[in-house]
Write a protein that holds these residues in place. Structure first.
Motif, PDB file in Angstrom:
ATOM      1  N   LYS A  54       1.008  -1.282   0.040  1.00  0.00           N
ATOM      2  CA  LYS A  54      -0.097  -0.192   0.162  1.00  0.00           C
ATOM      3  C   LYS A  54       0.825   1.340   0.164  1.00  0.00           C
ATOM      4  O   LYS A  54       0.063   2.390  -0.495  1.00  0.00           O
ATOM      5  CB  LYS A  54      -0.764   0.103   1.100  1.00  0.00           C
ATOM      6  N   ARG A  57       0.629   3.936  -2.858  1.00  0.00           N
ATOM      7  CA  ARG A  57      -0.402   3.706  -3.924  1.00  0.00           C
ATOM      8  C   ARG A  57      -1.564   4.608  -3.536  1.00  0.00           C
ATOM      9  O   ARG A  57      -1.636   4.677  -2.450  1.00  0.00           O
ATOM     10  CB  ARG A  57      -0.560   2.271  -3.819  1.00  0.00           C
ATOM     11  N   ARG A  59      -5.113   5.873  -3.383  1.00  0.00           N
ATOM     12  CA  ARG A  59      -6.462   5.481  -2.811  1.00  0.00           C
ATOM     13  C   ARG A  59      -7.492   5.373  -4.042  1.00  0.00           C
ATOM     14  O   ARG A  59      -7.405   6.191  -4.830  1.00  0.00           O
ATOM     15  CB  ARG A  59      -6.934   6.042  -1.801  1.00  0.00           C
ATOM     16  N   PRO A  60      -8.243   4.167  -4.160  1.00  0.00           N
ATOM     17  CA  PRO A  60      -9.361   4.366  -4.996  1.00  0.00           C
ATOM     18  C   PRO A  60     -10.353   5.496  -4.818  1.00  0.00           C
ATOM     19  O   PRO A  60     -10.353   6.069  -3.784  1.00  0.00           O
ATOM     20  CB  PRO A  60     -10.106   3.128  -4.796  1.00  0.00           C
ATOM     21  N   GLN A  61     -11.140   6.048  -5.906  1.00  0.00           N
ATOM     22  CA  GLN A  61     -11.974   7.311  -5.773  1.00  0.00           C
ATOM     23  C   GLN A  61     -12.907   6.915  -4.778  1.00  0.00           C
ATOM     24  O   GLN A  61     -13.382   7.953  -3.902  1.00  0.00           O
ATOM     25  CB  GLN A  61     -12.348   7.598  -7.099  1.00  0.00           C
ATOM     26  N   GLY A  62     -13.502   5.756  -4.669  1.00  0.00           N
ATOM     27  CA  GLY A  62     -14.657   5.505  -3.911  1.00  0.00           C
ATOM     28  C   GLY A  62     -14.208   5.632  -2.304  1.00  0.00           C
ATOM     29  O   GLY A  62     -14.861   6.022  -1.459  1.00  0.00           O
ATOM     30  N   GLU A  63     -12.963   5.246  -2.013  1.00  0.00           N
ATOM     31  CA  GLU A  63     -12.453   5.097  -0.814  1.00  0.00           C
ATOM     32  C   GLU A  63     -12.122   6.498  -0.429  1.00  0.00           C
ATOM     33  O   GLU A  63     -12.479   6.956   0.625  1.00  0.00           O
ATOM     34  CB  GLU A  63     -11.110   4.268  -0.856  1.00  0.00           C
ATOM     35  N   ASP A  64     -11.734   7.454  -1.229  1.00  0.00           N
ATOM     36  CA  ASP A  64     -11.537   8.937  -0.952  1.00  0.00           C
ATOM     37  C   ASP A  64     -12.861   9.584  -0.716  1.00  0.00           C
ATOM     38  O   ASP A  64     -13.205  10.439   0.152  1.00  0.00           O
ATOM     39  CB  ASP A  64     -10.857   9.816  -2.198  1.00  0.00           C
TER      40      ASP A  64
END
Length: 99
Positions: A54, A57, A59-64
């Motif tokens: 990690k 790397r 973060r995915p947009q949904g996680e943000d």
């Protein structure tokens, strides 16, 4: 007798509060369940490897978006942390990730 009556009067209210909290953030509840299951099923080696991968790397947009929502809604953040903190901390302790 009064203590028993008081308990029977309070029990439905406490159950309703738990159900209401779960219904208030159904998506958060599903995400929290998935995270808790991930930590419970993962081996320590898997968690150590994932932690190393990690770094650096994005973060995915949904996680943000979820993180931003929790920054904006303290009640949502508290509900999420209340749900995931103990299982994650226990697993990390077992794996030597925290003292």
């Amino acid at each position: 007798m009064k203590k028993r009556s008081l308990w029977f009067a309070m029990a439905p209210a406490l159950l309703f509060m738990n159900v209401a909290a779960a219904q208030q953030y159904p998506i958060l509840d599903a995400v929290a369940n998935r995270i808790v299951q991930k930590y419970q099923r993962a081996s320590c080696e898997q968690l150590w490897q994932e932690r190393a991968e990690k770094k650096g790397r994005p973060r995915p947009q949904g996680e943000d978006m979820a993180i931003q929502a929790m920054h904006n809604d303290p009640q949502m953040r508290a509900a999420f942390i209340d749900r995931v903190a103990a299982p994650i901390a226990n697993k990390m302790f077992e794996c030597g990730m925290i003292p």
